[in-house]
Design an enzyme around this catalytic site. Sequence first.
Site, mmCIF file in Angstrom:
data_model
loop_
_atom_site.group_PDB
_atom_site.id
_atom_site.type_symbol
_atom_site.label_atom_id
_atom_site.label_comp_id
_atom_site.label_asym_id
_atom_site.label_seq_id
_atom_site.Cartn_x
_atom_site.Cartn_y
_atom_site.Cartn_z
ATOM 1 N N HIS A 49 0.843 -1.293 -0.114
ATOM 2 C CA HIS A 49 -0.038 -0.141 0.184
ATOM 3 C C HIS A 49 0.933 1.217 -0.027
ATOM 4 O O HIS A 49 1.713 1.337 1.114
ATOM 5 C CB HIS A 49 -0.985 0.182 1.287
ATOM 6 C CG HIS A 49 -1.884 1.105 1.332
ATOM 7 N ND1 HIS A 49 -3.129 1.081 0.501
ATOM 8 C CD2 HIS A 49 -1.665 2.483 1.801
ATOM 9 C CE1 HIS A 49 -3.636 2.596 0.687
ATOM 10 N NE2 HIS A 49 -2.927 2.977 1.455
ATOM 11 N N CYS A 50 0.615 2.046 -0.852
ATOM 12 C CA CYS A 50 1.594 3.314 -1.202
ATOM 13 C C CYS A 50 1.039 4.444 -0.429
ATOM 14 O O CYS A 50 0.043 4.934 -0.964
ATOM 15 C CB CYS A 50 2.017 3.423 -2.770
ATOM 16 S SG CYS A 50 3.053 4.852 -2.856
#
Length: 205
Positions: A49-50
């Site tokens: 998850h960026c």
Amino acid sequence: MIRRTRSRRIIVDGVERKQKYCRVCDIFRAPRSTHCAICDNCVDKFDHHCPWIGQCIGLRNYRLFLLLITLALAFYTCTLTFSVKRIRVQLDAAAGAGLLGLLRSWPGMVAMAAFSSVAVWLLACLLAYHVFLAAKNQTSHERHKGRYRSSPNPYDRGVLRNIKDCLFESLPPPRVDFRSVAQPNLMDQQTFAIDSSFRVLARIL
């Protein structure tokens, strides 16, 4: 109430893998998928998850993520080159001024060069790491969890084939139709019915 099993065994290219059941999404997760607690849904071929773009990186946007890193690296490389050239010109023009004199006269240019050098180093390391993962046909989540330490990677087809699959392979259609009409939840209908009943009872009383 039907009790769901937590996992089941499947065979992927001759290697036995565990397929987990997601109680939140109420599905058996596809191989290499993981439920993201932030996005609150299962992501196919979950990488990470960026926080910088605010979404998960997975099967359908991994190549776009690599393109983003490459473009950012090219941008900061150009910025660093421009800043260093300007600093050299100023040092040649103001002979004897030194670094302290340059900091007094052009603090923004020095700060830009310092920031760009750090950005270039970090982005180059990040891009090299993901190129390594693409060549091994792994995700950063699988690498972090050590999924293939005790068993072979069933998705590894060689360096060239792995990179081709990662960058140029046509993507399958999405599993979720985001343009479809949302169906009402049974629990929401029951809650609405109970709430309406209480309102009618309150009017009578």
